[in-house]
Design a protein around this motif. Structure first.
Motif, PDB file in Angstrom:
ATOM      1  N   ILE A  71      36.865  -0.081  -2.629  1.00 65.02           N
ATOM      2  CA  ILE A  71      36.578  -1.102  -1.866  1.00 65.02           C
ATOM      3  C   ILE A  71      35.234  -1.645  -1.828  1.00 65.02           C
ATOM      4  CG2 ILE A  71      36.285  -1.670   0.907  1.00 65.02           C
ATOM      5  CD1 ILE A  71      38.695   0.660   0.952  1.00 65.02           C
ATOM      6  N   LEU A  72      33.997  -0.669  -2.129  1.00 60.96           N
ATOM      7  CA  LEU A  72      32.820  -1.293  -2.010  1.00 60.96           C
ATOM      8  C   LEU A  72      32.588  -1.884  -3.347  1.00 60.96           C
ATOM      9  CD1 LEU A  72      31.084   1.905  -0.658  1.00 60.96           C
ATOM     10  CD2 LEU A  72      31.373  -0.333   0.482  1.00 60.96           C
ATOM     11  N   SER A  73      33.275  -1.622  -4.364  1.00 57.77           N
ATOM     12  CA  SER A  73      33.339  -2.269  -5.755  1.00 57.77           C
ATOM     13  C   SER A  73      33.751  -3.901  -5.540  1.00 57.77           C
ATOM     14  CB  SER A  73      34.023  -1.654  -6.895  1.00 57.77           C
ATOM     15  OG  SER A  73      33.893  -2.324  -7.937  1.00 57.77           O
ATOM     16  N   LEU A  74      34.924  -3.931  -4.752  1.00 53.65           N
ATOM     17  CA  LEU A  74      35.544  -5.255  -4.731  1.00 53.65           C
ATOM     18  C   LEU A  74      34.341  -6.003  -3.776  1.00 53.65           C
ATOM     19  CD1 LEU A  74      39.134  -4.399  -4.035  1.00 53.65           C
ATOM     20  CD2 LEU A  74      38.013  -5.624  -6.008  1.00 53.65           C
ATOM     21  N   VAL A  75      33.726  -5.468  -2.740  1.00 51.31           N
ATOM     22  CA  VAL A  75      32.906  -6.135  -1.883  1.00 51.31           C
ATOM     23  C   VAL A  75      31.988  -6.746  -2.817  1.00 51.31           C
ATOM     24  CG1 VAL A  75      31.115  -5.944  -0.029  1.00 51.31           C
ATOM     25  CG2 VAL A  75      33.548  -4.851   0.031  1.00 51.31           C
ATOM     26  N   GLN A  77      31.691  -7.242  -5.923  1.00 58.27           N
ATOM     27  CA  GLN A  77      32.257  -8.494  -6.685  1.00 58.27           C
ATOM     28  C   GLN A  77      32.243  -9.765  -5.992  1.00 58.27           C
ATOM     29  OE1 GLN A  77      35.576  -7.245  -9.032  1.00 58.27           O
ATOM     30  NE2 GLN A  77      34.842  -5.384  -9.488  1.00 58.27           N
ATOM     31  N   ALA A  78      32.787  -9.673  -4.750  1.00 59.85           N
ATOM     32  CA  ALA A  78      32.961 -10.737  -4.353  1.00 59.85           C
ATOM     33  C   ALA A  78      31.749 -11.465  -3.614  1.00 59.85           C
ATOM     34  CB  ALA A  78      33.863 -10.229  -2.794  1.00 59.85           C
ATOM     35  N   SER A  79      30.755 -10.705  -3.463  1.00 61.56           N
ATOM     36  CA  SER A  79      29.509 -11.124  -3.021  1.00 61.56           C
ATOM     37  C   SER A  79      28.808 -11.936  -4.328  1.00 61.56           C
ATOM     38  CB  SER A  79      28.555 -10.164  -2.632  1.00 61.56           C
ATOM     39  OG  SER A  79      27.384 -10.296  -2.580  1.00 61.56           O
ATOM     40  N   GLU A  80      28.943 -11.195  -5.491  1.00 55.99           N
ATOM     41  CA  GLU A  80      28.500 -11.732  -6.761  1.00 55.99           C
ATOM     42  C   GLU A  80      29.071 -13.164  -6.975  1.00 55.99           C
ATOM     43  OE1 GLU A  80      28.780  -8.575  -9.450  1.00 55.99           O
ATOM     44  OE2 GLU A  80      27.194  -7.390  -8.782  1.00 55.99           O
ATOM     45  N   LYS A  81      30.503 -13.107  -7.207  1.00 55.82           N
ATOM     46  CA  LYS A  81      31.258 -14.402  -7.248  1.00 55.82           C
ATOM     47  C   LYS A  81      30.846 -15.329  -6.387  1.00 55.82           C
ATOM     48  CE  LYS A  81      35.266 -12.493  -9.639  1.00 55.82           C
ATOM     49  NZ  LYS A  81      36.591 -12.340  -9.687  1.00 55.82           N
ATOM     50  N   THR A  82      30.640 -14.974  -5.163  1.00 59.21           N
ATOM     51  CA  THR A  82      30.349 -16.144  -4.212  1.00 59.21           C
ATOM     52  C   THR A  82      28.760 -16.901  -4.442  1.00 59.21           C
ATOM     53  OG1 THR A  82      31.496 -14.923  -2.481  1.00 59.21           O
ATOM     54  CG2 THR A  82      29.875 -16.307  -1.762  1.00 59.21           C
ATOM     55  N   GLN A  83      28.129 -15.717  -5.058  1.00 61.03           N
ATOM     56  CA  GLN A  83      26.667 -16.431  -5.322  1.00 61.03           C
ATOM     57  C   GLN A  83      26.784 -17.343  -6.504  1.00 61.03           C
ATOM     58  OE1 GLN A  83      24.431 -12.882  -5.621  1.00 61.03           O
ATOM     59  NE2 GLN A  83      24.175 -12.627  -3.356  1.00 61.03           N
ATOM     60  N   ARG A  84      27.489 -16.966  -7.467  1.00 58.17           N
ATOM     61  CA  ARG A  84      27.528 -17.860  -8.786  1.00 58.17           C
ATOM     62  C   ARG A  84      28.361 -19.099  -8.469  1.00 58.17           C
ATOM     63  NH1 ARG A  84      29.442 -12.721 -11.195  1.00 58.17           N
ATOM     64  NH2 ARG A  84      31.678 -13.811 -11.494  1.00 58.17           N
ATOM     65  N   ALA A  85      29.230 -19.056  -7.590  1.00 57.24           N
ATOM     66  CA  ALA A  85      30.046 -20.259  -7.181  1.00 57.24           C
ATOM     67  C   ALA A  85      28.990 -21.035  -6.350  1.00 57.24           C
ATOM     68  CB  ALA A  85      31.210 -20.028  -6.161  1.00 57.24           C
ATOM     69  N   ARG A  89      27.930 -21.896 -10.953  1.00 54.49           N
ATOM     70  CA  ARG A  89      28.171 -21.318 -12.377  1.00 54.49           C
ATOM     71  C   ARG A  89      29.746 -20.504 -12.297  1.00 54.49           C
ATOM     72  NH1 ARG A  89      23.956 -16.828 -13.277  1.00 54.49           N
ATOM     73  NH2 ARG A  89      24.799 -16.162 -11.336  1.00 54.49           N
ATOM     74  N   LEU A  90      30.512 -20.819 -11.210  1.00 50.31           N
ATOM     75  CA  LEU A  90      31.660 -20.431 -11.119  1.00 50.31           C
ATOM     76  C   LEU A  90      32.401 -21.433 -10.442  1.00 50.31           C
ATOM     77  CD1 LEU A  90      33.730 -17.990 -11.499  1.00 50.31           C
ATOM     78  CD2 LEU A  90      33.032 -17.089  -9.173  1.00 50.31           C
ATOM     79  N   GLY A  91      33.886 -21.875 -10.762  1.00 50.93           N
ATOM     80  CA  GLY A  91      34.449 -22.520 -10.018  1.00 50.93           C
ATOM     81  C   GLY A  91      35.391 -23.478 -10.954  1.00 50.93           C
ATOM     82  N   ARG A  92      35.416 -24.868 -10.455  1.00 50.69           N
ATOM     83  CA  ARG A  92      36.244 -25.635 -11.227  1.00 50.69           C
ATOM     84  C   ARG A  92      35.637 -27.145 -11.315  1.00 50.69           C
ATOM     85  NH1 ARG A  92      41.983 -27.241  -9.228  1.00 50.69           N
ATOM     86  NH2 ARG A  92      41.684 -29.215  -9.007  1.00 50.69           N
ATOM     87  N   LEU A  93      35.889 -27.826 -12.421  1.00 46.59           N
ATOM     88  CA  LEU A  93      35.086 -29.153 -12.528  1.00 46.59           C
ATOM     89  C   LEU A  93      36.337 -30.013 -12.968  1.00 46.59           C
ATOM     90  CD1 LEU A  93      32.887 -31.017 -12.700  1.00 46.59           C
ATOM     91  CD2 LEU A  93      32.581 -30.366 -15.012  1.00 46.59           C
ATOM     92  N   ASP A  94      36.573 -31.034 -11.946  1.00 46.83           N
ATOM     93  CA  ASP A  94      37.623 -31.847 -12.424  1.00 46.83           C
ATOM     94  C   ASP A  94      36.951 -33.318 -13.046  1.00 46.83           C
ATOM     95  OD1 ASP A  94      39.845 -30.460 -11.440  1.00 46.83           O
ATOM     96  OD2 ASP A  94      39.416 -31.147  -9.396  1.00 46.83           O
ATOM     97  N   LEU A  95      37.376 -33.624 -14.147  1.00 51.03           N
ATOM     98  CA  LEU A  95      36.752 -34.646 -14.982  1.00 51.03           C
ATOM     99  C   LEU A  95      37.880 -35.789 -15.242  1.00 51.03           C
ATOM    100  CD1 LEU A  95      34.139 -35.532 -16.434  1.00 51.03           C
ATOM    101  CD2 LEU A  95      35.328 -34.029 -18.318  1.00 51.03           C
TER     102      LEU A  95
END
Length: 122
Positions: A71-75, A77-85, A89-95
């Motif tokens: 659980i703490l590992s997932l939390v 990871q979620a925090s790091e991904k949120t910061q990257r987004a 640096r994370l997400g989607r680019l429509d072109l």
């Protein structure tokens, strides 16, 4: 069950001693003891066997320790991904490209973008 209680529980589980766990967490022992008791009451299980030498995990405690680590590992990871987004640096680019004048430039720009931001889906 909150994350703070899980962190406290894991520290006690790893230290096998309330005093050392409290020192590591920078809190006094009585509040830590209360948090562990509250967690046991909330789950309606005994997580530790109290011995003269310290604390030993019960079978239920062993299982919770494994799950709490997950659980703490997932939390984390979620925090790091949120910061990257939030940094783009994370997400989607429509072109969309209109006209043929830029067709030779677009592949080079996209290639460089993918190298710089590998976690962004184009």
């Amino acid at each position: 069950m909150d994350l703070r209680k899980l962190r406290y529980f894991l520290t006690v589980a790893e230290e096998r001693n309330l005093g050392r766990a409290a020192a590591q967490l920078h809190i006094s022992q009585p509040p830590l003891t209360r948090q562990i008791k509250q967690l046991e009451e909330e789950l309606e299980v005994q997580l530790f066997n109290r011995t003269p030498r310290g604390m030993e995990l019960t079978e239920a405690g062993e299982l919770l320790a494994q799950e709490a680590r997950n659980i703490l590992s997932l939390v984390q990871q979620a925090s790091e991904k949120t910061q990257r987004a939030s940094q783009g640096r994370l997400g989607r680019l429509d072109l969309a490209v209109f006209g043929s004048g830029v067709l030779d430039t677009i592949p080079r720009v996209l290639l460089q973008f993918k190298q710089d931001y590998p976690e962004v889906k184009v």
